[in-house]
Design an enzyme around this catalytic site. Structure first.
Site, short mmCIF file in Angstrom:
data_model
loop_
_atom_site.label_atom_id
_atom_site.label_comp_id
_atom_site.label_asym_id
_atom_site.label_seq_id
_atom_site.Cartn_x
_atom_site.Cartn_y
_atom_site.Cartn_z
N CYS A 1 81.03 -74.81 72.65
CA CYS A 1 81.94 -74.29 73.40
C CYS A 1 81.67 -72.94 74.06
CB CYS A 1 83.33 -73.95 72.54
SG CYS A 1 83.79 -75.58 71.68
N GLY A 27 81.11 -76.81 77.48
CA GLY A 27 82.32 -77.63 77.00
C GLY A 27 82.96 -78.35 78.25
N ASN A 106 84.05 -70.24 69.40
CA ASN A 106 82.92 -70.85 69.45
C ASN A 106 82.24 -71.11 68.15
OD1 ASN A 106 79.76 -70.55 71.23
ND2 ASN A 106 80.71 -72.51 70.29
N GLY A 107 82.01 -72.40 67.65
CA GLY A 107 80.89 -72.41 66.29
C GLY A 107 81.85 -73.28 65.36
N TYR A 246 68.36 -75.33 74.68
CA TYR A 246 69.11 -76.44 75.66
C TYR A 246 70.42 -75.83 75.96
CZ TYR A 246 72.34 -80.29 76.55
OH TYR A 246 73.18 -81.11 76.97
#
Ligand code: 5GP
Ligand code: SF4
Ligand code: MG
Length: 458
Positions: A1, A27, A106-107, A246
């Site tokens: 995210c 995301g 995020n996570g 990535y």
């Protein structure tokens, strides 16, 4: 995210929309923005789909006034995977005695199930299936008076990975977990401040990069002033090495290092570790491109766009169901036939997860008349699932968890298949000595199985 927040500018939500657009690669399922202004209080909008299709409409942006706003772009790693419901779209907002707060996370929280049942047992009413919502409820239950203190209370109970951007009526708050698994950076825009997952989103709004929020740090910004807090016991950071490979955008800076340069260097290392005689080096775009450039530079084999990507498709990775992912490869990538015919081709990609992409690409390239196909992969074999915010499938579906490298080569049907070594990957990120096996410099659990936080929920 992806998370983004800004304070101290007129119409902050417009900046957040731009920032989220630059973070869209993190995301693509859904996005949301919460803003606050003195007259209207908190406002929020949460929508499925791309930022540019929702948060560009004047009619929607007018409902998000104020000088303070945060936002989130979602890719599901917890909650109801593959069929995101609007109730799972962040930011989450809650009102409690001292006003209220909104958070974007995020996570992945690794003790979310235990926290959730404890909280529900104690009377909390959950709105979503997301692990992130626990934080709001823990904050609501804290006996502290001030929201940042409540947040510290809450986060001390949370395990796993979190980079959070939060806001109250007057404050913008940024926090990273003690390992600093996910990125979070701080920027300045005029007299205002910005928090963002990546520096590429500072660039888009014209903000100046100041520094990273440190692992284990909480920053609180109010009335143009910033204060720094360290609520957690100190730990040696373990940033996600896959962000370098990535996840992040190649024009971002991570840990003082250009992501593009790291990826190019991965290609250089790969060419040294796994050389091959061939006529062309072709990236699997876009995620394999910088590594292919490095491979070509080091090997002297010409670089060419043997596979062309349709720019109007998203990331296959982010497509949550197997069926859509399968289709996605062909909708997204096509072979440049004239270039490939009769050639020995080195294909460079970032990772092999299920092998779906690689098989489709090998089919397309051989169908176009390639003489040989050699895969070179910019990460070590993905043998373990991620529990910290990247949606790797369960072990049964991970090719590398179930096959030797020779079996994988045979399964993919290519002439050769080589992955970068873990040490080679570390060297490419600037760790000249490679991986310190006693105290690894990064999280690399999806490659090594060495999990820095025990994943209780699985
Ligand atoms: P595969 O097709 O082998 O499952 O996935 C590998 C390719 O798709 C790579 O090009 C990578 O960019 C992307 N990808 C697809 N799904 C995932 C995933 O769940 N995790 C990771 N790490 N990469 C994925
Ligand atoms: Fe990153 Fe892999 Fe660690 Fe997940 S397991 S945080 S993808 S290095
Ligand atoms: Mg890819």
């Amino acid at each position: 995210c992806g998370v983004f927040g800004v304070t101290g500018v007129a119409d902050a939500a417009n900046f957040v929309a731009l920032g989220l657009h630059a973070l869209q690669h993190r995301g693509q399922e859904a996005g949301g923005i919460v803003s606050h202004d003195a007259e209207h209080g908190f406002n929020s909008a949460r929508r499925f789909g791309y930022v540019r299709d929702n948060f560009t409409k004047a009619s929607l942006m007018e409902t998000l006034p104020g000088p303070l706003a945060i936002g989130h772009v979602r890719y599901s790693t917890s909650g109801a995977k593959g069929h995101t419901q609007i109730r799972d779209v962040q930011p989450f907002f809650g009102e409690f005695s001292m006003g209220g707060a909104a958070i974007a996370h995020n996570g992945n929280i690794t003790n979310a199930e235990a926290l959730r049942s404890e909280l529900i047992g104690g009377g909390s009413i959950f709105q979503s299936s997301s692990d992130s919502e626990c934080i709001i409820h823990l904050m609501a239950r804290s006996l502290q008076r001030r929201v940042p203190d409540r947040m510290q209370d809450a986060l001390r109970r949370v395990e796993g990975a979190f980079s959070i951007v939060a806001m109250t009526r007057t404050k913008l708050i940024g926090v990273r977990d003690p390992l600093g698994v996910r990125p979070l950076v701080l920027g300045r825009i005029g007299d205002g401040w910005v928090l963002s997952s990546e520096t590429c989103a500072l660039d888009i709004v014209g903000a100046e990069f100041i520094r990273e929020v440190e692992p284990g740090e909480m920053v609180v910004i109010e009335n143009g002033e910033i204060s720094s807090h360290t609520p957690f016991a100190r730990q040696r950071p373990r940033f996600c090495i896959f962000e370098h490979v990535y996840f992040s955008r190649p024009d971002s800076i991570l840990g003082g290092r250009s992501v593009y340069e790291t990826r190019r260097q991965i290609g250089v290392e790969l060419a040294r570790e796994a050389p091959v005689e061939a006529d062309l080096v072709c990236p699997v775009p876009d995620s394999g491109t910088p590594a292919a450039i490095g491979f070509s530079q080091e090997s002297g084999i010409p670089y060419a766009m043997g596979i062309v990507r349709n720019q109007y498709m998203g990331r296959t990775f982010i497509e949550p169901t197997e069926q859509i992912r399968n289709m996605g490869v062909r909708l997204k990538l096509n072979v440049n036939r004239a270039l490939i015919r009769g050639k020995r081709v080195v294909l460079v990609d970032d990772s092999v997860v299920r092998g779906t992409t690689s098989i489709k690409i090998r089919e397309m390239v051989l169908d176009a008349g390639a003489a040989e196909v050699h895969f070179r992969i910019a990460s070590p074999p993905t043998s373990w699932p991620c529990f910290y915010g990247v949606d790797t499938p369960e072990r049964e579906k991970l090719l590398a968890a179930n096959m030797t490298q020779e079996q994988m080569r045979d399964h993919l049907g290519v002439d050769s298949l080589r992955f970068i070594s873990l040490d080679g990957l570390y060297r490419a990120t600037g760790e000249a000595e490679g991986r310190d096996s006693a105290q690894p410099q990064y999280c690399d659990a999806c490659f090594s199985g060495d999990y820095p936080v025990i994943p209780h929920d699985r």
